[in-house]
Design a protein around this motif. Structure first.
Motif, mmCIF file in Angstrom:
data_model
loop_
_atom_site.group_PDB
_atom_site.id
_atom_site.type_symbol
_atom_site.label_atom_id
_atom_site.label_comp_id
_atom_site.label_asym_id
_atom_site.label_seq_id
_atom_site.Cartn_x
_atom_site.Cartn_y
_atom_site.Cartn_z
ATOM 1 N N GLU A 84 -36.276 67.087 -72.434
ATOM 2 C CA GLU A 84 -36.258 67.784 -71.154
ATOM 3 C C GLU A 84 -37.160 67.048 -70.182
ATOM 4 O O GLU A 84 -38.274 66.635 -70.531
ATOM 5 N N VAL A 85 -36.692 66.896 -68.947
ATOM 6 C CA VAL A 85 -37.435 66.189 -67.908
ATOM 7 C C VAL A 85 -37.959 67.193 -66.899
ATOM 8 O O VAL A 85 -37.208 68.033 -66.399
ATOM 9 N N ARG A 86 -39.254 67.103 -66.585
ATOM 10 C CA ARG A 86 -39.862 67.945 -65.570
ATOM 11 C C ARG A 86 -40.785 67.095 -64.703
ATOM 12 O O ARG A 86 -41.862 66.697 -65.140
ATOM 13 N N ILE A 98 -41.958 64.457 -69.856
ATOM 14 C CA ILE A 98 -40.781 64.479 -70.723
ATOM 15 C C ILE A 98 -41.152 65.230 -71.993
ATOM 16 O O ILE A 98 -42.107 64.846 -72.687
ATOM 17 N N ARG A 99 -40.433 66.290 -72.310
ATOM 18 C CA ARG A 99 -40.654 67.010 -73.563
ATOM 19 C C ARG A 99 -39.558 66.583 -74.548
ATOM 20 O O ARG A 99 -38.385 66.898 -74.353
ATOM 21 N N LEU A 100 -39.965 65.878 -75.586
ATOM 22 C CA LEU A 100 -39.028 65.426 -76.616
ATOM 23 C C LEU A 100 -38.982 66.480 -77.714
ATOM 24 O O LEU A 100 -39.915 66.617 -78.508
ATOM 25 N N ALA A 101 -37.897 67.261 -77.742
ATOM 26 C CA ALA A 101 -37.761 68.325 -78.733
ATOM 27 C C ALA A 101 -37.405 67.778 -80.096
ATOM 28 O O ALA A 101 -37.865 68.276 -81.131
ATOM 29 N N ASP A 102 -36.583 66.731 -80.112
ATOM 30 C CA ASP A 102 -36.136 66.181 -81.385
ATOM 31 C C ASP A 102 -35.489 64.828 -81.135
ATOM 32 O O ASP A 102 -34.891 64.598 -80.074
ATOM 33 N N GLY A 103 -35.628 63.914 -82.107
ATOM 34 C CA GLY A 103 -34.923 62.651 -82.020
ATOM 35 C C GLY A 103 -35.799 61.477 -81.626
ATOM 36 O O GLY A 103 -37.006 61.446 -81.900
ATOM 37 N N ILE A 155 -45.492 61.014 -68.886
ATOM 38 C CA ILE A 155 -45.996 61.595 -70.135
ATOM 39 C C ILE A 155 -44.824 62.036 -71.004
ATOM 40 O O ILE A 155 -43.962 62.793 -70.563
ATOM 41 N N VAL A 156 -44.810 61.568 -72.252
ATOM 42 C CA VAL A 156 -43.840 62.047 -73.239
ATOM 43 C C VAL A 156 -44.598 62.939 -74.213
ATOM 44 O O VAL A 156 -45.562 62.499 -74.852
ATOM 45 N N ARG A 157 -44.172 64.191 -74.336
ATOM 46 C CA ARG A 157 -44.879 65.183 -75.162
ATOM 47 C C ARG A 157 -43.998 65.599 -76.330
ATOM 48 O O ARG A 157 -42.859 66.033 -76.153
ATOM 49 N N THR A 158 -44.542 65.481 -77.545
ATOM 50 C CA THR A 158 -43.821 65.917 -78.733
ATOM 51 C C THR A 158 -44.800 66.101 -79.881
ATOM 52 O O THR A 158 -45.754 65.322 -80.021
ATOM 53 N N ALA A 191 -48.089 56.826 -69.804
ATOM 54 C CA ALA A 191 -47.843 55.469 -69.340
ATOM 55 C C ALA A 191 -47.680 55.490 -67.834
ATOM 56 O O ALA A 191 -47.360 56.523 -67.237
ATOM 57 N N VAL A 192 -47.898 54.343 -67.222
ATOM 58 C CA VAL A 192 -47.620 54.189 -65.788
ATOM 59 C C VAL A 192 -46.382 53.337 -65.598
ATOM 60 O O VAL A 192 -45.420 53.733 -64.968
#
Length: 320
Positions: A136-138, A146-151, A166-169, A176-177
Motif C-alpha cells: 500500500e502506498v501513502r 510504503i506498507r509491504l503486507a506480504d511478498g 519508507i518501506v514498512r514491514t 531511503a532518499v
C-alpha cells in the motif's frame, strides 16, 4: 516572459525520449536527454513513468494471447512513440489510475502467484512487485510511505530529500532518499533487505534499544523476527543480480540444495516439487530456470542427477 512548460508538453517529450531510449541512444542523444532532464524537476518523474509504461506494455504483451492480446494491442500502424503519446495520449493519467499496473483507488498494489508488475509512482519512483505481493502506498507532504503486507518488491527511488521514502514491514522501516533496493516480508516470514545501489537506513520502531543501521550497496540484512537482531552481510554484485533474476521471470541457482530450490518454486506456482529421498534432496543444483515452470525444472534436474521426474496432479515427484 517565458511561460512554464505545461505538464502535457513534458509528458509528450518524455514519451518521445522513452521511445527513443527503447531503441537505443547515441552518445549525443544520451547527453541531450541528460540536459533535458536537468532542465525541470518534473521531467525525471515523467520520463520514469513513460519508461514504466513501456516496460509494462512489453510485459503484458509477452503474456498476452487471443482476445486479451487484441484488447491491449495499439491500433495498427502506430509507432511506439505514437502509442505512448497518441494511443497512450493519456499515459500519465493511465499510470495514475493504475490501469496497467494494478493500482486501485485506495493506493493498493497486488500481484497474484506467478505474476509480476511494474508500478510508476507519482514522484517518479518505480516499484517492481514480485509474485504474490501486496503493498500500500501513502504519500504525504513529509514522507513517502510504503506498507509491504506480504511478498517482495524492488524499489527504484526518485530523490526527494524533503520526503524520505519508507518501506514498512514486519516491525522494520527501511528509509531511503534515492536508491535501489528490495524488501521481502509479511506473512510471518523474516524481513530481508537487499541494497542494489545507494544507501538505506534500517530502523526498528518497536525495538528502541536497537540503533538504526545504514546499509550500503551490495549488502543484505535479514531480521528473523521482532526479538532477533539483524544479520548483515556483504554480497557480491553477481549475487545481487542473481537474486533479482525474478524481474525477468527467472530463478538462478548456484549450488543450492534441490530441496531449497524446489521451495523457491512454491512462491510462483501451485505445482509442488516433492523430493522424498533425503540424499537426493540435499544434492546441489545450478542453472537458470523459468520461475513459472516447476515441471521443466524438475525434469531438467532429474536428468542431471540420474533421477526420475514423475508428473502427477498438482505435483512433480523426483525420485531415484
Amino acid at each position: 516572459m517565458t511561460l512554464p512548460e505545461t505538464a502535457d508538453a513534458i509528458n509528450r517529450t518524455a514519451a518521445d525520449w522513452a521511445a527513443r531510449a527503447d531503441r537505443g541512444l547515441t552518445d549525443a542523444e544520451a547527453a541531450e536527454l541528460a540536459a533535458w532532464l536537468e532542465g525541470d524537476s518534473r521531467r525525471a518523474g515523467a520520463y520514469m513513468r513513460m519508461t514504466a509504461v513501456l516496460v509494462g506494455t512489453e510485459t503484458e504483451d509477452s503474456n498476452a494471447t487471443g482476445a486479451a492480446w487484441a484488447r491491449r494491442t495499439p491500433a495498427s500502424g502506430l509507432t511506439r512513440r505514437q502509442w505512448l503519446v497518441g494511443g497512450g495520449a493519456i499515459a500519465a493519467s493511465v499510470v495514475g489510475a493504475g490501469v496497467w499496473f494494478g493500482l486501485d483507488r485506495q493506493g493498493r498494489y497486488v500481484t497474484r502467484k506467478g505474476e509480476k508488475r511494474v508500478v510508476a509512482l507519482e514522484d517518479g519512483s518505480i516499484v517492481t512487485l514480485n509474485t504474490a505481493t501486496r503493498l500500500e502506498v501513502r504519500y504525504s507532504e513529509t514522507q513517502r510511505l510504503i506498507r509491504l503486507a506480504d511478498g517482495e518488491a524492488l524499489f527504484d527511488v526518485a530523490k526527494d530529500a524533503a520526503r524520505p521514502f519508507i518501506v514498512r514491514t514486519g516491525g522494520v522501516d527501511v528509509r531511503a532518499v534515492g536508491t535501489s533496493f528490495t524488501v521481502t516480508g509479511g506473512a510471518g516470514r523474516p524481513v530481508k533487505v537487499l541494497v542494489r545501489e545507494g544507501v538505506v537506513e534500517m530502523v526498528r520502531p518497536k525495538a528502541p534499544t536497537q540503533l538504526p543501521m545504514r546499509l550500503a550497496a551490495n549488502t543484505r540484512a535479514v531480521v528473523a523476527d521482532a526479538a532477533s537482531p539483524a544479520v548483515i552481510a556483504k554480497v557480491e554484485p553477481t549475487e545481487v543480480n542473481r537474486e533479482l533474476a525474478w524481474r525477468e521471470g527467472r530463478l538462478v541457482f548456484a549450488g543450492e540444495s534441490l530441496s531449497a530450490a524446489a521451495a523457491q518454486f512454491v512462491r510462483y506456482s501451485d505445482t509442488r516439487i516433492v523430493v522424498s529421498d533425503p540424499v537426493l534432496a540435499g544434492s546441489g543444483v545450478a542453472g537458470v530456470f523459468d520461475a513459472n515452470d516447476p515441471v521443466g525444472f524438475a525434469q531438467a534436474v532429474a536428468g542431471s542427477l540420474e533421477a526420475r521426474a514423475e508428473v502427477r496432479e498438482g505435483q512433480v515427484l523426483v525420485t531415484r
